[in-house]
Design an enzyme around this catalytic site. Structure first.
Site, PDB file in Angstrom:
ATOM      1  N   GLY A 195     -64.788  66.129  24.971  1.00 59.59           N
ATOM      2  CA  GLY A 195     -66.103  66.030  24.338  1.00 59.59           C
ATOM      3  C   GLY A 195     -66.107  65.305  23.002  1.00 59.59           C
ATOM      4  N   GLY A 196     -65.065  64.519  22.726  1.00 60.41           N
ATOM      5  CA  GLY A 196     -65.033  63.751  21.478  1.00 60.41           C
ATOM      6  C   GLY A 196     -65.226  64.654  20.284  1.00 60.41           C
ATOM      7  N   THR A 213     -55.960  62.472  26.868  1.00 57.88           N
ATOM      8  CA  THR A 213     -57.128  61.602  27.012  1.00 57.88           C
ATOM      9  C   THR A 213     -56.769  60.129  27.016  1.00 57.88           C
ATOM     10  OG1 THR A 213     -59.294  61.120  25.998  1.00 57.88           O
ATOM     11  CG2 THR A 213     -57.499  61.475  24.493  1.00 57.88           C
ATOM     12  N   SER A 262     -59.904  64.949  17.688  1.00 59.87           N
ATOM     13  CA  SER A 262     -60.633  66.226  17.658  1.00 59.87           C
ATOM     14  C   SER A 262     -60.124  67.178  18.732  1.00 59.87           C
ATOM     15  CB  SER A 262     -62.128  65.983  17.895  1.00 59.87           C
ATOM     16  OG  SER A 262     -62.647  65.152  16.906  1.00 59.87           O
ATOM     17  N   ARG A 305     -49.635  62.193  20.923  1.00 60.06           N
ATOM     18  CA  ARG A 305     -50.762  61.311  20.632  1.00 60.06           C
ATOM     19  C   ARG A 305     -50.265  59.858  20.587  1.00 60.06           C
ATOM     20  NH1 ARG A 305     -56.335  61.026  20.434  1.00 60.06           N
ATOM     21  NH2 ARG A 305     -57.128  60.324  18.431  1.00 60.06           N
ATOM     22  N   THR A 309     -45.681  72.854   4.245  1.00 59.69           N
ATOM     23  CA  THR A 309     -46.720  72.850   5.308  1.00 59.69           C
ATOM     24  C   THR A 309     -46.419  72.282   6.779  1.00 59.69           C
ATOM     25  OG1 THR A 309     -47.992  71.836   3.540  1.00 59.69           O
ATOM     26  CG2 THR A 309     -49.141  72.431   5.493  1.00 59.69           C
TER      27      THR A 309
HETATM   28  O1  DON Z   1     -58.931  62.420  20.355  1.00 59.25           O
HETATM   29  C1  DON Z   1     -60.154  62.467  20.274  1.00 59.25           C
HETATM   30  O2  DON Z   1     -60.741  63.164  19.470  1.00 59.25           O
HETATM   31  C2  DON Z   1     -60.980  61.631  21.237  1.00 59.25           C
HETATM   32  N1  DON Z   1     -60.244  60.478  21.610  1.00 59.25           N
HETATM   33  C3  DON Z   1     -61.384  62.481  22.410  1.00 59.25           C
HETATM   34  C4  DON Z   1     -62.280  61.734  23.378  1.00 59.25           C
HETATM   35  C5  DON Z   1     -62.994  62.634  24.302  1.00 59.25           C
HETATM   36  O3  DON Z   1     -62.924  63.818  24.243  1.00 59.25           O
HETATM   37  C6  DON Z   1     -63.851  61.981  25.298  1.00 59.25           C
HETATM   38  N2  DON Z   1     -64.276  62.966  26.270  1.00 59.25           N
HETATM   39  N3  DON Z   1     -65.220  63.544  26.457  1.00 59.25           N
END
Ligand code: DON
Length: 582
Positions: A479-480, A405, A459, A110, A387
């Site tokens: 999908g955020g 992403t 997410s 990340r 943990t």
């Molecule tokens: O990491 C995350 O939760 C977001 N940046 C994901 C963004 C995302 O899935 C956009 N696509 N549909």
């Protein structure tokens, strides 16, 4: 002719699977008698959002590579052929399952906040969140992790040299590829935003500014050079040297805050996956800074107390229980989830079965509870201190589930001039201010406040399922905020409703995230069900459109059937997805 031969072989294998499944009375895992047919194969499979990228992974599998080799090839290829989300300027999570060692590794690549970032980075002089800066400026970019993540995964768990697995991506960038309809359509729709950046305009549109038509050859020479630098020097070719110079030049010229030191300091973390059990299945998923794994396990624990099969797939009673469970999970997400290197995330408390039953006992089975009456748990039980998604499975049963992403489609839309790639706007996944929602409407607090070096809460939810100690499924979705609930429903379809992955993927979905207090319902749910849900007090949003889409997520899944046949499903919701297999 070859094509006909392959079709008949596939049909034969399909019949074989069908009949052996009928014979195995006590293997009720997957039903085959549905109108949804998965792609079938024996030797290896790559399922991703984009045709050429799936084929790039398949090329590596055919050459004798393992699932990790193929995943890294697909990851780099998606950066070329699916710039909406495939990237080298972003970050993500890769779950690796090594069959020989029966071990799962959760690789966290990340993005990290640059050293100059701080809690109030995106507040204006009045103390309000400046969304334009948080989402579309060079300050919205986190230090990218993809190149370090993919190269490290290959080095530790792959079998092939980097040069070999990057060859398809370099070829696609250098020689170009026929622009697929999905990319041509997307670039055409996004041109207003993307053309505001000179470098982006020059990379993704023709010299006269026109978008490419489907079928026209699309080349990316600057990106090819960057990929070559990585191929020759490994991660150093990106985080140091001329690519890093270009990156920092772009930042300096545009008020960005990422420095050479930030790039050089980027680290990948290998974390212990979150795991849980559900009706005899083992679920293994990405831990924080993903919120996905924790909440999928938490929600499964709650749902396990009800007989979902008896209620019926996508019945109002089933959807009501799902929705109420989702609200409690997202309420807890807002308070307890963040980067575990900076905040003590109570993973075992949140995934505790007795905590789940306390949530279950609060659910009114007849009526929706308004979100205003649901709050994050004031205190959790004692916590000990101990943990575009793609899935790959190889012939030995190794699996990869990778979600990565740029955050928004094409990230912040800005490219590194001279290096050919787009920048993420992942800094918007932090909570810019307590109580103010981010772009996905998600609320957060202290746990997800901006700090130098910290990773924004995500997410993204790559997941593995196991049954009787054997690997069963790899899946995940974009999908955020909806990723978690999309993945949840996809695996429930397999675990509770015995669906093959194609049926599990195609079934209509719902989503609720506590706030806004709205139940997003995909097209495909019956009007009768919607009516019952409304009568129960749910604020049904009939087409999920206010989340920016008429559909929820786009899962790319592989199931290993009990007889060893691989069953792949590329989600039909977004165009271009493809299961490549042999
Ligand atoms: O990491 C995350 O939760 C977001 N940046 C994901 C963004 C995302 O899935 C956009 N696509 N549909």
């Amino acid at each position: 002719m070859n094509y006909l031969r392959s079709i008949s072989l596939i049909l034969l294998s399909f019949l074989f699977v069908f009949s052996s499944a009928q014979a195995q009375q006590n293997t009720p895992l997957i039903t085959y008698n549905t109108q949804h047919h998965p792609t079938l194969a024996r030797n290896g499979m790559v399922v991703s959002q984009e045709y050429f990228a799936s084929e790039a992974g398949l090329e590596i599998l055919r050459a004798g590579g393992n699932a990790i080799d193929a995943a890294v090839a697909t990851g780099f290829a998606l950066a070329v052929t699916h710039p909406q989300a495939g990237n080298i300027g972003g970050g993500g999570f890769m779950m690796v399952y090594l069959k020989g060692e029966d071990r799962t590794i959760a690789i966290d690549y990340r993005e990290m906040a640059p050293k100059a970032a701080h809690r109030d980075l995106f507040l204006d002089s009045k103390g309000d969140v400046d969304n334009a800066r948080a989402r579309f400026s060079y300050q919205s970019t986190g230090v990218p992790g993809t190149v370090m993540g993919l190269t490290q995964a290959l080095e530790k768990y792959g079998t092939m040299p980097l040069e070999k697995v990057m060859a398809p991506a370099i070829r696609l960038a250098e020689n170009g590829f026929e622009m697929p309809w999905a990319l041509a359509d997307s670039l055409s729709r996004f041109q207003q935003r993307l053309k505001t950046d000179k470098a982006t305009a020059s990379y993704y549109y023709k010299p006269d500014g026109e978008p490419y038509a489907a079928g026209e050859v699309f080349r990316q020479p600057d990106l090819a050079k960057t990929l070559q630098a990585i191929s020759a020097e490994g991660a150093k070719g990106f985080y140091e040297g001329w690519v890093a110079d270009k990156f920092v030049e772009t930042m300096k010229a545009n008020n960005g805050i990422i420095t050479h030191d930030d790039l050089k300091s980027y680290v990948v973390r290998e974390r212990d996956a979150v795991s849980g059990t559900y009706r005899g299945f083992k679920v293994v998923a990405m831990p924080p800074p993903s919120s996905g794994g924790v909440h999928v396990v938490q929600m499964l624990n709650v749902l396990e107390g009800w007989d979902l099969k008896e209620l019926g797939h996508n019945s109002a009673g089933y959807l009501h229980r799902l929705t109420e469970t989702m609200k409690y999970a997202y309420a807890d997400r807002s308070k307890y989830l963040g980067d575990p290197d900076y905040f003590d995330v109570p993973v075992s408390a949140l995934t505790d079965k007795s905590y789940a039953s306390s949530i279950r006992s609060k659910v009114n089975l007849e009526k929706a509870t308004p979100s205003t009456e649901i709050a994050p748990a004031p205190a959790l039980p004692y916590e000990s201190n101990d943990t575009t998604h793609f899935s790959v499975v190889d012939k030995d049963g190794n699996m990869v589930a990778n979600t990565y992403t740029l955050n928004f489609t094409y990230g912040n839309g800005k490219s590194v001039a001279g290096a050919g790639f787009l920048l993420n706007n992942e800094m918007d996944d932090f909570s810019a201010k307590v109580g103010v929602a981010n772009a996905f409407g998600l609320l957060g607090g202290e746990a997800n406040a901006i700090e130098a070096g910290k990773r924004p809460l995500s997410s993204m939810t790559p997941v593995f399922l196991f049954k009787d100690g054997e690997p069963l499924m790899a899946t995940g979705s974009p999908g955020g905020s909806t990723i978690i609930t999309v993945v949840l429903q996809t695996i429930l379809n397999v675990m509770d409703f015995d669906m093959n992955p194609a049926a599990a993927t195609s079934s209509p979905r719902i989503h609720h995230q506590w706030f806004p207090d709205r139940l997003f319902v995909e097209p495909g749910h019956s009007i009768d069900t919607r009516r019952v849900l409304k009568a129960m007090g749910h604020n049904v949003n009939d087409d999920a459109a206010s989340l920016g889409d008429r559909v929820l997520g786009s899962t790319q899944s592989i199931v290993i059937a009990p007889n060893g046949i691989l069953m792949g499903a590329a989600d039909p919701r977004r165009p271009g997805s493809h299961a490549a297999a042999f």
